[in-house]
Design an enzyme around this catalytic site. Structure first.
Site, mmCIF file in Angstrom:
data_model
loop_
_atom_site.group_PDB
_atom_site.id
_atom_site.type_symbol
_atom_site.label_atom_id
_atom_site.label_comp_id
_atom_site.label_asym_id
_atom_site.label_seq_id
_atom_site.Cartn_x
_atom_site.Cartn_y
_atom_site.Cartn_z
ATOM 1 N N CYS A 1 0.815 -1.224 0.000
ATOM 2 C CA CYS A 1 0.000 0.000 0.000
ATOM 3 C C CYS A 1 0.848 1.273 0.000
ATOM 4 O O CYS A 1 0.646 2.168 -0.822
ATOM 5 C CB CYS A 1 -0.974 -0.020 1.177
ATOM 6 S SG CYS A 1 -0.209 0.087 2.818
ATOM 7 N N HIS B 1 -2.691 1.129 6.699
ATOM 8 C CA HIS B 1 -3.022 1.047 5.279
ATOM 9 C C HIS B 1 -3.220 2.453 4.726
ATOM 10 O O HIS B 1 -3.732 3.338 5.415
ATOM 11 C CB HIS B 1 -4.291 0.225 5.051
ATOM 12 C CG HIS B 1 -4.542 -0.071 3.599
ATOM 13 N ND1 HIS B 1 -3.929 -1.110 2.936
ATOM 14 C CD2 HIS B 1 -5.328 0.541 2.680
ATOM 15 C CE1 HIS B 1 -4.329 -1.121 1.668
ATOM 16 N NE2 HIS B 1 -5.180 -0.129 1.497
ATOM 17 N N ASN C 1 -5.822 1.695 -4.566
ATOM 18 C CA ASN C 1 -4.893 1.245 -3.525
ATOM 19 C C ASN C 1 -4.387 -0.158 -3.819
ATOM 20 O O ASN C 1 -5.021 -0.949 -4.514
ATOM 21 C CB ASN C 1 -5.558 1.292 -2.151
ATOM 22 C CG ASN C 1 -6.590 0.182 -1.941
ATOM 23 O OD1 ASN C 1 -6.626 -0.439 -0.893
ATOM 24 N ND2 ASN C 1 -7.445 -0.078 -2.923
#
Length: 327
Positions: free
Chosen positions: A242, A290, A302
């Protein structure tokens, strides 16, 4: 009598049947796993793996900094070693001269001199010589203390590096374990059910994104990675995690970001959800583990997890924490 015996047999048989039914399992032994339960367990495993991955990224950043400090400390210690050696040689030469009789010879010249002025001059010279000798010993002690301080600092930093490298190994083992468990759970499902889990929350359309300024370059890069793999610790070109995706995306705009979601949360001014613009970084979970990139219309791009890879999904597909505007 016969009818009574038949009724008794019938009653006993019925009771045995009821007892047998009562002891039968309520569900088949080989029942398929519940898809909602598996989905929750897979999500938990992926999240735990990503938490470990982001801790791994944080530790790598810290390790890089520690190793840089260690290199500087070692260089400083080396210079101090050289300075100490120079003073040591001066002290050694001074001691050797003293025991070779040069000091006694000078003293003798002072005592035997008939010229008062010469006597005073030689006495001053003798005094200066002794003062210089004292200063050499003081210099040596000072340089030795400085070297001890640098040696201690180097040893402590080296120990920190070793501890952090051990932590990195443990985090990597955690990532591998969680990922293996998730793969095992998914492998127990039928193909259709597995696809249902893997595709949830995603959008099949590629939205048009209107971004301006440097954010346009970042968004363009991130969207071009859709469909690529998710690999823990990766930052392209063929796979990302991420923070690796957002780091590389904003690098295209000339903005340097750390490879860590928690560190990226401190990389720019925070913006309210109502003020989000394409290119803004959005963060999830507490503690933060994240990060994605907002692309407008309530969507983000993402690097999600190993099963989903890089994809477009909803802004609130995960527990939303906040947003940052880099640059």
């Amino acid at each position: 009598m016969l009818n009574a015996r038949k009724r008794l047999v019938t009653l006993v048989s019925g009771s045995a049947l009821i007892a047998a039914v009562g002891f039968m399992p309520s569900t088949p032994a080989n029942a398929e796993p519940d898809i909602k339960d598996v989905q929750a367990r897979v999500d938990r495993l992926y999240h735990e793996a990503e938490q470990a991955s982001e801790r791994y990224n944080d530790a790598k950043l810290e390790l890089t900094s520690l190793k840089r400090d260690l290199g500087l400390l070692k260089a400083d210690q080396g210079r101090q070693d050289d300075r100490l050696e120079q003073v040591r040689r001066q002290v050694q030469d001074s001691v050797i001269r003293q025991y070779e009789g040069q000091n006694l010879s000078a003293m003798g010249q002072v005592v035997l001199s008939d010229d008062p002025q010469k006597f005073l001059s030689q006495l001053s010279t003798m005094s200066a010589y002794n003062d210089m000798q004292d200063q050499l010993f003081d210099d040596y002690a000072t340089e030795l203390k400085s070297l001890d301080i640098r040696s201690d600092a180097t040893a402590k930093r080296a120990a920190q590096v070793a501890t952090l490298e051990e932590k990195l190994g443990a985090e990597k083992a955690t990532i591998d374990k969680k990922l293996a468990e998730a793969k095992t759970l998914l492998g127990e499902l039928q193909a259709k059910e597995r696809q249902e889990i893997l595709s949830r929350g995603s959008t099949t359309r590629t939205p048009e994104v209107s971004a301006s300024g440097r954010a346009a370059a970042a968004v363009s890069y991130a969207m071009a990675q859709v469909g690529k793999a998710y690999v823990y610790g990766a930052a392209g070109p063929n796979a990302f995690d991420c923070s690796g995706l957002t780091m590389m995306a904003w690098a295209q705009a000339g903005v340097s970001l750390p490879h860590s979601s928690s560190a990226q949360y401190s990389s720019g001014p925070h913006v309210a959800e109502s003020d989000l613009q394409p290119g803004d970084l959005v963060f999830y979970y507490s503690p933060i583990s994240h990060v994605g990139m907002y692309i407008g219309n309530g969507l983000i791009v993402n690097a999600e997890n190993p099963s989903s890879g890089v994809r477009v999904t909803g802004l609130h597909s995960m527990p939303y924490v906040g947003a940052v505007r880099p640059g």
